[in-house]
Design a protein around this motif. Structure first.
Motif, mmCIF file in Angstrom:
data_model
loop_
_atom_site.group_PDB
_atom_site.id
_atom_site.type_symbol
_atom_site.label_atom_id
_atom_site.label_comp_id
_atom_site.label_asym_id
_atom_site.label_seq_id
_atom_site.Cartn_x
_atom_site.Cartn_y
_atom_site.Cartn_z
ATOM 1 N N PRO A 39 -2.928 0.151 -0.051
ATOM 2 C CA PRO A 39 -2.345 -0.808 0.888
ATOM 3 C C PRO A 39 -0.849 -0.992 0.632
ATOM 4 O O PRO A 39 -0.381 -0.880 -0.500
ATOM 5 N N GLY A 40 -0.114 -1.274 1.686
ATOM 6 C CA GLY A 40 1.330 -1.463 1.560
ATOM 7 C C GLY A 40 2.017 -1.138 2.865
ATOM 8 O O GLY A 40 1.363 -0.888 3.871
ATOM 9 N N GLY A 41 3.337 -1.137 2.837
ATOM 10 C CA GLY A 41 4.072 -0.832 4.058
ATOM 11 C C GLY A 41 5.561 -0.963 3.848
ATOM 12 O O GLY A 41 6.050 -1.022 2.720
ATOM 13 N N LYS A 42 6.279 -1.034 4.967
ATOM 14 C CA LYS A 42 7.736 -0.979 4.927
ATOM 15 C C LYS A 42 8.339 -2.317 4.493
ATOM 16 O O LYS A 42 7.914 -3.373 4.953
ATOM 17 N N ARG A 55 3.502 -9.890 1.093
ATOM 18 C CA ARG A 55 3.273 -9.986 2.541
ATOM 19 C C ARG A 55 2.301 -8.912 3.028
ATOM 20 O O ARG A 55 1.344 -9.199 3.754
ATOM 21 N N GLU A 56 2.523 -7.665 2.612
ATOM 22 C CA GLU A 56 1.666 -6.574 3.089
ATOM 23 C C GLU A 56 0.205 -6.777 2.645
ATOM 24 O O GLU A 56 -0.710 -6.508 3.402
ATOM 25 N N PHE A 57 0.020 -7.239 1.408
ATOM 26 C CA PHE A 57 -1.357 -7.435 0.950
ATOM 27 C C PHE A 57 -2.035 -8.583 1.673
ATOM 28 O O PHE A 57 -3.239 -8.531 1.934
ATOM 29 N N GLU A 59 -1.289 -9.465 4.820
ATOM 30 C CA GLU A 59 -1.504 -8.983 6.196
ATOM 31 C C GLU A 59 -2.620 -7.945 6.283
ATOM 32 O O GLU A 59 -3.421 -7.968 7.208
ATOM 33 N N GLU A 60 -2.652 -7.017 5.342
ATOM 34 C CA GLU A 60 -3.541 -5.856 5.489
ATOM 35 C C GLU A 60 -4.912 -6.065 4.865
ATOM 36 O O GLU A 60 -5.908 -5.573 5.396
ATOM 37 N N VAL A 61 -4.970 -6.740 3.712
ATOM 38 C CA VAL A 61 -6.263 -6.859 3.026
ATOM 39 C C VAL A 61 -6.626 -8.292 2.663
ATOM 40 O O VAL A 61 -7.647 -8.531 2.013
HETATM 41 MG MG LIG Z 1 0.656 -0.361 5.867
#
Ligand SMILES: [Mg+2]
Ligand SMILES: Nc1nc2c([nH]c(=O)n2[C@@H]2O[C@H](COP(=O)(O)OP(=O)(O)OP(=O)(O)O)[C@@H](O)[C@H]2O)c(=O)[nH]1
Length: 141
Positions: A39-42, A55-57, A59-61
């Motif tokens: 998981p992750g992103g920009k 934030r990414e964690f 939002e995503e998981v």
């Molecule tokens: Mg992502």
């Protein structure tokens, strides 16, 4: 492209109490569609890597993460534009992960990881950090 303009991507590697690692499946229609990922992103403007990971964690998981250590980084040419990817070992998390964006998310035993199913940069992280057992020292050492 000058390096300071390149996109930064942050990804998190998390182990649970059974020594399994958290993995997601990229959805159809994105780059590296259907491959596995951490998981992750920009990273957004004015955001630190740590802030982006948190934030990414969420939002995503759907979990809250804390206590990070950079374990691997690499410049990637990408399918459309280059980016620099940073993998962090995440030592603490709160909550139960689930596919908060409708994607499949699951815990995988380390001896069941098939690195060919991940994007190229992630394959190198797996080969250099996980399959070498280097992660054991970081977590338990
Ligand atoms: Mg992502
Ligand atoms: N999340 C994630 N992205 C990876 C990995 N390995 C890798 O090359 N990437 C690449 O990093 C780039 C950014 O990741 P992402 O697609 O998750 O970005 P994002 O969450 O911000 O999504 P968005 O573009 O829909 O806003 C993509 O080109 C993706 O293919 C990985 O292990 N995890």
């Amino acid at each position: 492209m000058p390096d300071e303009q390149i996109k930064h991507v942050v990804c998190g590697v998390i182990f649970n109490e059974y020594g399994q690692v958290l993995v997601g499946r990229r959805r159809a229609g994105v780059d590296y569609a259907n491959s596995l990922e951490f998981p992750g992103g920009k990273v957004e403007h004015h955001e630190t890597h740590e802030q982006a990971l948190i934030r990414e964690f969420e939002e995503e998981v759907g979990i809250t993460v804390a206590n990070f250590k950079l374990i691997y980084e690499q410049r990637v040419n990408g399918t459309s534009e280059p980016f620099h990817i940073y993998f962090y070992l995440i030592k603490d998390f709160f909550g139960q992960p689930y596919g908060a964006e409708g994607q499949e998310v699951f815990w995988l035993n380390v001896d069941e990881i098939d690195y060919n199913r991940f994007p190229p940069a992630t394959q190198l992280l797996i080969q250099n950090f996980i399959l070498t057992n280097n992660y054991l020292n970081e977590i338990y050492g």
